[in-house]
Design an enzyme around this catalytic site. Structure first.
Site, mmCIF file in Angstrom:
data_model
loop_
_atom_site.group_PDB
_atom_site.id
_atom_site.type_symbol
_atom_site.label_atom_id
_atom_site.label_comp_id
_atom_site.label_asym_id
_atom_site.label_seq_id
_atom_site.Cartn_x
_atom_site.Cartn_y
_atom_site.Cartn_z
ATOM 1 N N ILE A 13 -3.928 -1.713 1.943
ATOM 2 C CA ILE A 13 -4.602 -0.408 1.887
ATOM 3 C C ILE A 13 -5.684 -0.399 0.802
ATOM 4 C CG2 ILE A 13 -4.285 2.102 1.766
ATOM 5 C CD1 ILE A 13 -1.311 1.624 2.453
ATOM 6 N N THR A 135 4.618 7.221 -1.219
ATOM 7 C CA THR A 135 5.062 7.023 0.152
ATOM 8 C C THR A 135 6.014 8.121 0.604
ATOM 9 O OG1 THR A 135 6.447 5.565 1.506
ATOM 10 C CG2 THR A 135 6.804 5.440 -0.841
ATOM 11 N N ASP A 136 6.038 8.365 1.926
ATOM 12 C CA ASP A 136 7.001 9.349 2.464
ATOM 13 C C ASP A 136 8.443 8.876 2.295
ATOM 14 O OD1 ASP A 136 6.999 7.321 4.390
ATOM 15 O OD2 ASP A 136 6.592 8.631 6.092
ATOM 16 N N GLU A 137 8.639 7.564 2.041
ATOM 17 C CA GLU A 137 10.010 7.044 1.949
ATOM 18 C C GLU A 137 10.784 7.624 0.765
ATOM 19 O OE1 GLU A 137 10.674 2.925 2.632
ATOM 20 O OE2 GLU A 137 9.159 2.822 4.201
ATOM 21 N N TYR A 160 13.096 -0.313 -2.808
ATOM 22 C CA TYR A 160 11.647 -0.030 -2.784
ATOM 23 C C TYR A 160 11.384 1.458 -2.964
ATOM 24 C CZ TYR A 160 7.182 1.297 -0.658
ATOM 25 O OH TYR A 160 5.964 1.888 -0.427
ATOM 26 N N SER A 161 12.003 2.282 -2.109
ATOM 27 C CA SER A 161 11.669 3.720 -2.174
ATOM 28 C C SER A 161 12.191 4.342 -3.459
ATOM 29 C CB SER A 161 12.168 4.466 -0.935
ATOM 30 O OG SER A 161 13.518 4.215 -0.688
ATOM 31 N N LYS A 164 9.559 3.641 -6.020
ATOM 32 C CA LYS A 164 8.380 4.508 -5.838
ATOM 33 C C LYS A 164 8.705 5.941 -6.286
ATOM 34 C CE LYS A 164 4.877 3.598 -4.118
ATOM 35 N NZ LYS A 164 3.596 3.060 -4.669
ATOM 36 N N LYS A 199 5.043 -6.699 7.864
ATOM 37 C CA LYS A 199 5.327 -5.332 8.286
ATOM 38 C C LYS A 199 5.361 -5.282 9.811
ATOM 39 C CE LYS A 199 5.099 -4.246 3.946
ATOM 40 N NZ LYS A 199 3.866 -3.999 3.214
HETATM 41 P P1 NAD Z 1 0.404 -4.576 -0.153
HETATM 42 O O1 NAD Z 1 1.733 -5.191 -0.405
HETATM 43 O O2 NAD Z 1 -0.383 -5.001 1.027
HETATM 44 O O3 NAD Z 1 -0.538 -4.764 -1.430
HETATM 45 C C1 NAD Z 1 -0.079 -4.641 -2.731
HETATM 46 C C2 NAD Z 1 -1.125 -5.263 -3.652
HETATM 47 O O4 NAD Z 1 -0.673 -5.074 -5.007
HETATM 48 C C3 NAD Z 1 -1.315 -6.766 -3.473
HETATM 49 O O5 NAD Z 1 -2.688 -7.084 -3.481
HETATM 50 C C4 NAD Z 1 -0.628 -7.374 -4.678
HETATM 51 O O6 NAD Z 1 -1.174 -8.618 -5.085
HETATM 52 C C5 NAD Z 1 -0.823 -6.287 -5.724
HETATM 53 N N1 NAD Z 1 0.188 -6.327 -6.787
HETATM 54 C C6 NAD Z 1 1.538 -6.402 -6.652
HETATM 55 N N2 NAD Z 1 2.127 -6.418 -7.864
HETATM 56 C C7 NAD Z 1 1.132 -6.320 -8.781
HETATM 57 C C8 NAD Z 1 1.105 -6.263 -10.201
HETATM 58 N N3 NAD Z 1 2.235 -6.315 -10.918
HETATM 59 N N4 NAD Z 1 -0.090 -6.163 -10.825
HETATM 60 C C9 NAD Z 1 -1.254 -6.121 -10.101
HETATM 61 N N5 NAD Z 1 -1.277 -6.178 -8.749
HETATM 62 C C10 NAD Z 1 -0.102 -6.272 -8.093
HETATM 63 O O7 NAD Z 1 0.679 -3.005 -0.125
HETATM 64 P P2 NAD Z 1 0.013 -1.868 0.772
HETATM 65 O O8 NAD Z 1 0.715 -1.794 2.053
HETATM 66 O O9 NAD Z 1 -1.446 -2.040 0.725
HETATM 67 O O10 NAD Z 1 0.436 -0.579 -0.071
HETATM 68 C C11 NAD Z 1 -0.390 -0.126 -1.138
HETATM 69 C C12 NAD Z 1 0.263 1.081 -1.775
HETATM 70 O O11 NAD Z 1 0.426 2.110 -0.789
HETATM 71 C C13 NAD Z 1 1.665 0.810 -2.315
HETATM 72 O O12 NAD Z 1 1.798 1.492 -3.533
HETATM 73 C C14 NAD Z 1 2.601 1.396 -1.271
HETATM 74 O O13 NAD Z 1 3.795 1.848 -1.863
HETATM 75 C C15 NAD Z 1 1.780 2.541 -0.743
HETATM 76 N N6 NAD Z 1 2.017 2.911 0.663
HETATM 77 C C16 NAD Z 1 1.982 1.973 1.651
HETATM 78 C C17 NAD Z 1 2.141 2.366 2.986
HETATM 79 C C18 NAD Z 1 2.100 1.372 4.107
HETATM 80 O O14 NAD Z 1 2.392 1.740 5.249
HETATM 81 N N7 NAD Z 1 1.735 0.124 3.877
HETATM 82 C C19 NAD Z 1 2.363 3.725 3.292
HETATM 83 C C20 NAD Z 1 2.402 4.646 2.241
HETATM 84 C C21 NAD Z 1 2.209 4.240 0.936
HETATM 85 O O1 DAU Z 2 6.609 5.028 5.349
HETATM 86 C C1 DAU Z 2 5.717 4.375 4.488
HETATM 87 C C2 DAU Z 2 6.231 2.977 4.227
HETATM 88 O O2 DAU Z 2 6.061 2.256 5.432
HETATM 89 C C3 DAU Z 2 5.534 2.280 3.073
HETATM 90 O O3 DAU Z 2 5.828 2.966 1.899
HETATM 91 C C4 DAU Z 2 6.002 0.829 2.963
HETATM 92 O O4 DAU Z 2 5.260 0.157 1.960
HETATM 93 C C5 DAU Z 2 5.781 0.143 4.281
HETATM 94 O O5 DAU Z 2 6.283 -1.170 4.224
HETATM 95 C C6 DAU Z 2 6.464 0.908 5.414
HETATM 96 O O6 DAU Z 2 7.912 0.827 5.301
HETATM 97 P P1 DAU Z 2 8.832 0.613 6.599
HETATM 98 O O7 DAU Z 2 10.102 0.027 6.197
HETATM 99 O O8 DAU Z 2 8.864 1.837 7.443
HETATM 100 O O9 DAU Z 2 7.888 -0.450 7.378
HETATM 101 P P2 DAU Z 2 8.194 -1.837 8.115
HETATM 102 O O10 DAU Z 2 6.924 -2.237 8.770
HETATM 103 O O11 DAU Z 2 8.884 -2.815 7.246
HETATM 104 O O12 DAU Z 2 9.218 -1.383 9.258
HETATM 105 C C7 DAU Z 2 8.900 -0.353 10.180
HETATM 106 C C8 DAU Z 2 10.117 -0.148 11.064
HETATM 107 O O13 DAU Z 2 10.310 -1.309 11.880
HETATM 108 C C9 DAU Z 2 11.425 0.017 10.300
HETATM 109 O O14 DAU Z 2 12.262 0.936 11.002
HETATM 110 C C10 DAU Z 2 12.058 -1.382 10.341
HETATM 111 C C11 DAU Z 2 11.597 -1.914 11.674
HETATM 112 N N1 DAU Z 2 11.414 -3.381 11.751
HETATM 113 C C12 DAU Z 2 10.623 -3.972 10.808
HETATM 114 C C13 DAU Z 2 10.408 -5.336 10.833
HETATM 115 C C14 DAU Z 2 9.549 -5.996 9.786
HETATM 116 C C15 DAU Z 2 11.995 -4.119 12.777
HETATM 117 O O15 DAU Z 2 12.681 -3.556 13.653
HETATM 118 N N2 DAU Z 2 11.773 -5.459 12.805
HETATM 119 C C16 DAU Z 2 11.021 -6.115 11.877
HETATM 120 O O16 DAU Z 2 10.876 -7.364 11.949
#
Ligand code: NAD
Ligand code: DAU
Length: 351
Positions: A13, A135-137, A160-161, A164, A199
């Site tokens: 993101i 995050t919503d989690e 994780y959650s 956060k 993911k």
């Molecule tokens: P990501 O795992 O793709 O990226 C995380 C980045 O943070 C990476 O570039 C990593 O190198 C860097 N990082 C990790 N530890 C670090 C540290 N100690 N110092 C400096 N950099 C560090 O994550 P994402 O999916 O892009 O999520 C970004 C943010 O958004 C997170 O805070 C996550 O909780 C939040 N978020 C993600 C989602 C989602 O669906 N992916 C949804 C809601 C909120």
């Molecule tokens: O809701 C926001 C969150 O969404 C972010 O805060 C997190 O950083 C992000 O990783 C994501 O968390 P989830 O656990 O919801 O996402 P994930 O993609 O890991 O999994 C989505 C759903 O799919 C969950 O119910 C678990 C399921 N899953 C996931 C994987 C990787 C499977 O069934 N099989 C899989 O191999």
């Protein structure tokens, strides 16, 4: 020049945010601090890396001296804190690193920002703010009905959650105690370009394209509220510009889908896009995730009414764009699964 300190900008993101902002605004500067864990990938930023108003600093957000140096050398207006350990499955096996980065790292950033921005008791420089990307989690899991609002009690389940939610409470404490200018955003599941294939959506795309099984946890009927990453980025842009100090904003796609529907949809879209005829029998039901949250669904009416944000990308369009991006960027995906990230990827997914 308005200066942003974006943390974790080499991740999914964060890199989408940096690219979007630098393409839209020529009068801002962005400093990206990222420690480049397995999830950080500078290839994501190749389109903008040579811009004169972009700087990359390889450093850990837990490193006080490194963060302090950035603040002392620049007048940082906005911190947008994306840096985190972000994968629930990894947090179940290795919670400690989630506490370190997500909680301690956030507190370190808050301290450095506070030291640099405070000009008196409860007084801060104008046009300076800390945005915590959460995050919503943190709200836990819903039953069949209802939505998470900003006042839903925190009830995280995974390490994780929980990390956060802890970070969110520290950000709130810095507002309540020190009146520091902050916002917290809490977004639902994102999908789109540059998402690491651990993911659900990119993992399923990658596995389908490389002829592997698609592992569905439990009964596959868990529900997530999917949002195209650019819509999340735009919500953060608005929060930076218009968010009222101390407020929390939920962000969601109003787009609830079961995991199994997402997976079947991916197979169908890949078949359509490539002319292949891949069968649903590549789907494999596997052991459920421990403490697996059943349903997430966001009530985003506050950010819609107060900041004028709404999700622009329909899921049917977003998922097609995403699949097309992964097909067109096979090299990016290949670099992760067979190149520099090969060992990590093998250890996680191929044992
Ligand atoms: P990501 O795992 O793709 O990226 C995380 C980045 O943070 C990476 O570039 C990593 O190198 C860097 N990082 C990790 N530890 C670090 C540290 N100690 N110092 C400096 N950099 C560090 O994550 P994402 O999916 O892009 O999520 C970004 C943010 O958004 C997170 O805070 C996550 O909780 C939040 N978020 C993600 C989602 C989602 O669906 N992916 C949804 C809601 C909120
Ligand atoms: O809701 C926001 C969150 O969404 C972010 O805060 C997190 O950083 C992000 O990783 C994501 O968390 P989830 O656990 O919801 O996402 P994930 O993609 O890991 O999994 C989505 C759903 O799919 C969950 O119910 C678990 C399921 N899953 C996931 C994987 C990787 C499977 O069934 N099989 C899989 O191999």
């Amino acid at each position: 020049m308005t200066t942003y300190l974006v943390t974790g900008g080499a991740g999914f993101i964060g890199s989408n945010f940096i690219i979007y902002m630098l393409k839209k605004y020529s009068d801002i500067k962005i400093i990206n601090i990222d420690s480049l864990t397995y999830a950080g990938n500078l290839d994501n930023l190749s389109d903008i890396e040579n811009k004169s108003n972009y700087n990359f600093v390889k450093a850990d957000i837990c490193d006080f001296d490194a963060v302090k140096k950035i603040f002392s050398e620049n007048d940082i207006n906005f911190v947008v804190n994306f840096a985190a350990e972000s994968h629930v499955d990894r947090s179940i096996n290795e919670p400690d690193v989630f506490v370190k980065t997500n909680v301690f790292g956030t507190v370190n950033l808050l301290n450095c920002a506070k030291n640099s921005w405070q000009i008196g008791e409860d007084k801060y420089k104008e046009n300076h703010k800390f945005i915590q990307v959460s995050t919503d989690e943190v709200y836990g899991s819903l039953g069949e009905e209802g939505y998470f609002t900003e006042t839903t009690p925190l009830s995280p389940h995974s390490p994780y959650s929980s990390s956060k939610a802890s970070a969110d409470l520290f950000v709130k404490a810095y507002f309540d105690t020190y009146k520091m200018p902050v916002n917290i955003t809490r977004c639902s599941n994102n999908y789109g370009p540059y998402q690491f294939p651990e993911k659900l959506i990119p993992l399923m795309i990658n596995n389908t394209l490389s002829g592997k099984k698609l592992p569905v946890y439990g009964d596959g009927l868990q529900i997530r509220d999917w949002l195209y990453v650019e819509d999340h980025v735009k919500a953060i842009e608005l929060t930076v510009q218009k968010g009222v100090y101390g407020e929390i904003y939920n962000i969601g796609g109003n787009n609830e889908k079961t995991n199994i529907d997402i997976i079947k949809n991916i197979i169908n879209c890949i078949n359509e896009e490539t002319g292949k005829n891949i069968d649903y029998n590549i789907i494999e039901y596997v052991k459920d995730r421990k403490g697996h949250d059943r349903r997430y669904a966001i009530d985003a009416s506050k950010i819609e009414n107060k900041l004028g944000w709404y999700p622009e990308t329909k899921f049917e369009d977003g998922i097609k764009k995403t699949i097309k991006w992964y097909l067109d960027n096979a090299k990016w995906l290949n670099n992760i699964t067979s190149g520099s990230y090969k060992d990590y990827y093998k250890q996680m997914y191929e044992n």
